[in-house]
Design a protein around this motif. Structure first.
Motif, PDB file in Angstrom:
ATOM      1  N   TRP A  83     -14.943 -65.931  24.067  1.00 58.05           N
ATOM      2  CA  TRP A  83     -16.006 -65.328  22.996  1.00 58.05           C
ATOM      3  C   TRP A  83     -17.027 -64.319  23.768  1.00 58.05           C
ATOM      4  O   TRP A  83     -18.133 -65.158  24.123  1.00 58.05           O
ATOM      5  N   ARG A  84     -17.086 -62.905  22.902  1.00 61.71           N
ATOM      6  CA  ARG A  84     -18.117 -62.455  23.541  1.00 61.71           C
ATOM      7  C   ARG A  84     -18.828 -62.031  22.165  1.00 61.71           C
ATOM      8  O   ARG A  84     -18.327 -61.223  21.784  1.00 61.71           O
ATOM      9  N   PRO A  85     -19.774 -62.181  21.735  1.00 58.75           N
ATOM     10  CA  PRO A  85     -20.516 -62.158  20.877  1.00 58.75           C
ATOM     11  C   PRO A  85     -20.413 -60.769  20.296  1.00 58.75           C
ATOM     12  O   PRO A  85     -20.483 -60.415  18.466  1.00 58.75           O
ATOM     13  N   THR A  86     -20.489 -59.398  20.942  1.00 63.08           N
ATOM     14  CA  THR A  86     -20.723 -58.579  20.556  1.00 63.08           C
ATOM     15  C   THR A  86     -19.662 -57.614  19.827  1.00 63.08           C
ATOM     16  O   THR A  86     -19.184 -57.472  19.501  1.00 63.08           O
ATOM     17  N   VAL A  87     -18.562 -58.095  21.319  1.00 58.88           N
ATOM     18  CA  VAL A  87     -17.532 -57.810  20.598  1.00 58.88           C
ATOM     19  C   VAL A  87     -16.896 -58.204  19.724  1.00 58.88           C
ATOM     20  O   VAL A  87     -15.941 -57.507  18.981  1.00 58.88           O
ATOM     21  N   SER A  88     -16.996 -59.720  19.298  1.00 58.49           N
ATOM     22  CA  SER A  88     -16.929 -60.062  18.357  1.00 58.49           C
ATOM     23  C   SER A  88     -17.025 -59.882  16.932  1.00 58.49           C
ATOM     24  O   SER A  88     -16.615 -60.112  16.007  1.00 58.49           O
ATOM     25  N   LEU A  89     -18.162 -58.838  16.820  1.00 61.39           N
ATOM     26  CA  LEU A  89     -18.460 -58.032  15.789  1.00 61.39           C
ATOM     27  C   LEU A  89     -17.465 -56.938  15.151  1.00 61.39           C
ATOM     28  O   LEU A  89     -17.320 -56.810  13.816  1.00 61.39           O
ATOM     29  N   GLY A  90     -16.672 -56.759  15.476  1.00 56.05           N
ATOM     30  CA  GLY A  90     -15.088 -55.703  15.315  1.00 56.05           C
ATOM     31  C   GLY A  90     -14.115 -56.737  15.312  1.00 56.05           C
ATOM     32  O   GLY A  90     -12.411 -55.642  15.090  1.00 56.05           O
ATOM     33  N   GLN A  91     -14.211 -57.866  15.452  1.00 60.24           N
ATOM     34  CA  GLN A  91     -12.941 -58.579  15.617  1.00 60.24           C
ATOM     35  C   GLN A  91     -12.899 -58.611  14.978  1.00 60.24           C
ATOM     36  O   GLN A  91     -12.013 -60.365  13.793  1.00 60.24           O
ATOM     37  N   HIS A  92     -14.199 -59.401  12.583  1.00 58.57           N
ATOM     38  CA  HIS A  92     -13.464 -59.516  11.531  1.00 58.57           C
ATOM     39  C   HIS A  92     -12.860 -58.701  10.805  1.00 58.57           C
ATOM     40  O   HIS A  92     -13.519 -57.602  10.234  1.00 58.57           O
ATOM     41  N   GLU A  93     -11.410 -58.535  10.082  1.00 61.61           N
ATOM     42  CA  GLU A  93     -10.617 -58.021   9.803  1.00 61.61           C
ATOM     43  C   GLU A  93     -10.980 -57.675   8.109  1.00 61.61           C
ATOM     44  O   GLU A  93     -11.165 -55.867   7.472  1.00 61.61           O
TER      45      GLU A  93
END
Length: 536
Positions: A27-37
């Motif tokens: 889990w990478r917090p900044t990358v996860s920002l783009g993973q919320h559909e």
């Protein structure tokens, strides 16, 4: 048209790191920002240090893979020490001030999951102060870190009015502070309660001078001390509460007492004296009866209040003292200013916040809770409970709330009265016989105190204010009524005090009470004014 979502955040040098295909299982917090559909982020302003440029570029590439519609802007921010609060806040503040925010077109989320704790605190402060016109964004990892699960995303709006529980906590704190200022007495007078409500807010939010007016014994000194104790409990003052009655300051010693003196400044000045203003440094100075100060002391006080600096008597070197001033007076300083007895500039300076405390006769509904409070206090002091018989209390309250009860000393009279009854009560019970004796004592005391002072008892010569021709045209009814009203005005301490005494019954039936305005309009019918009466 929906606003675009813009995230502002720091690159996580540890949390966002990762190489090879295995990085997608982390889990990478900044990358996860783009993973919320369900939440499209249009742009990410990604702040990073120069040494982490390659990592920032990899994160940007990965964001492009999971969310092609998200634009990532890399912003290099050189910080020598990311744990230095001053350096971090200054760098972020400068960047934010230069950033072209468009709140009418975009909504802003400040990401506080990444970066040092200092960075996160600074982001919080910038949002709270409104420099970043948005809300806080907090991301959290899933229980099981996989490529398919981006974790959770929480928005935190610092507008506390949106949070019922927090709002209730603040409201309770507000009520507790009000109760503290009233010594825990459940007062019922609406005007007094509204006055305390505003005083509480001013006491904890302002360091400007406060002027408390009202008759002797109305509680000015007590309220000033409670305001100080409230401020001290909030860690807003560190110094002491210094109280001085200016009526006791006479002659050459007045300036010395307040401002101190230099050794040898005058006969008897054998040592240096610091003075009460310096004693009150970082605390509160309460100057009761400020209208009694001499003109020289008034000028010195003005400089001390405005500049926090002044000259001790006999010294050519300034000293400093940072205190908050609370002033009290039972006089109408406006009249003293008009008569040249009080400096207009000093009055303007101490009158930023001005509150008139009503006397006891203007708060008759508060007599009963104050009696109950005083009885409980007396019982604690003597070590035994003291109570009224039902008939005795009804008898006392009928008198205490009637027009016969003058309460010339206000709460001092009430305190003394309750203390006498509590002391004499056999078995802790106040009987009707004890109340009858106390009422006789009060009548005797007020009759002696009022003899020779109540101008309403004498026939007032209206010819001092009204032309003989106008008097000759007045009905006897109007002339007698006006004489009585003017007599009360001449014996009253203020227009409000006179109004309360004259409208002592009808005022209780009104939803909005303005005794002073009613009296002002009555006097105007005859071409009279309060100012004209008291100047004569």
């Amino acid at each position: 048209m929906a606003k675009k979502t813009v995230v502002i955040g720091f690159l996580g040098s540890q949390l966002d790191a990762g190489q090879g295909a295995g990085r997608w299982e982390k889990w990478r917090p900044t990358v996860s920002l783009g993973q919320h559909e369900d939440k499209l982020i249009h742009r990410i302003e990604l702040l990073h240090s120069p040494q982490h440029k390659r990592l920032a570029e990899r994160v940007m590439e990965d964001l492009g893979a999971v969310s092609p519609d998200t634009e990532v802007q890399l912003i290099e921010m050189a910080l020598v020490d990311p744990w230095d609060f001053g350096e971090v806040y200054a760098a972020l503040y400068d960047w934010v001030k230069a950033y072209p925010f468009k709140p009418e077109q975009e909504q802003y989320w400040a990401h506080i999951t990444t970066g040092t704790h200092v960075v996160q605190i600074c982001m919080f402060l910038l949002v709270e102060a409104g420099f970043i016109p948005g809300v806080l964004l907090q991301t959290s990892p899933p229980r099981k870190q996989t490529h398919e699960n981006p974790g959770s995303l929480t928005l935190i709006d610092l507008d506390l009015s949106r949070y019922d529980v927090l709002a209730q906590r603040f409201e309770q704190e507000h009520r507790d502070a009000q109760a503290f200022l009233k010594s825990g007495i459940p007062t019922r007078n609406k005007r007094f309660n509204a006055l305390i409500d505003e005083i509480e807010r001013v006491a904890v939010r302002s360091t400007a001078p406060i002027l408390l007016t009202g008759p002797t014994g109305a509680g000015k000194s007590h309220l000033a001390r409670r305001m100080y104790e409230l401020k001290k409990a909030r860690h807003q003052v560190q110094g002491p509460f210094v109280e001085v009655n200016c009526a006791t300051l006479k002659g050459d010693g007045a300036a010395s007492t307040l401002f101190g003196h230099k050794k040898g400044a005058f006969t008897g000045a054998v040592i240096d004296r610091s003075g009460l203003l310096r004693t009150a440094h970082e605390g509160v100075l309460f100057l009761d009866e400020i209208g009694e100060l001499g003109m020289d002391e008034q000028a010195m006080l003005l400089k001390a209040v405005e500049e926090k600096r002044f000259y001790p008597v006999g010294s050519d070197k300034e000293v400093a003292s940072d205190f908050q001033l609370i002033a009290g007076t039972n006089r109408d300083l406006r009249l003293d200013v008009a008569a040249g007895r009080f400096r207009e500039d000093l009055y303007a300076r101490v009158n930023i916040w001005s509150y008139e405390l009503p006397g006891l006769s203007g708060r008759t509904e508060d007599i009963e809770p104050n009696v109950d409070h005083l009885l409980a206090k007396s019982g604690a002091e003597v070590g035994r409970a003291v109570r009224f018989n039902a008939e005795a209390k009804a008898m006392y309250m009928r008198f205490a709330q009637s027009s016969e009860a003058a309460w010339l000393g206000n709460f001092r009279d009430l305190t003394a009265s309750v203390t006498r009854m509590a002391t004499l009560a056999e078995g802790g019970r106040i009987t009707t016989d004890l109340v009858a004796a106390e009422l006789q004592r009060l009548r005797w005391m007020w009759h002696r105190a009022g003899s020779g002072r109540d101008a309403s008892a004498d026939v007032v010569d209206l010819g001092q204010w009204i032309e003989p021709e106008s008097l000759a045209e007045m009905d006897l009814f109007d002339r007698l009524q006006l004489q009585a009203v003017v007599g009360v005005c001449l014996s009253a301490k203020s227009l409000s005090d006179a109004g309360r005494r004259l409208f002592d019954r009808s005022r209780e039936q009104r939803s909005a009470i303005n005794d002073a305005d009613r009296l002002r309009k009555y006097l105007a019918r005859f071409g009279l004014s309060w100012q004209a009466l008291v100047k004569a």
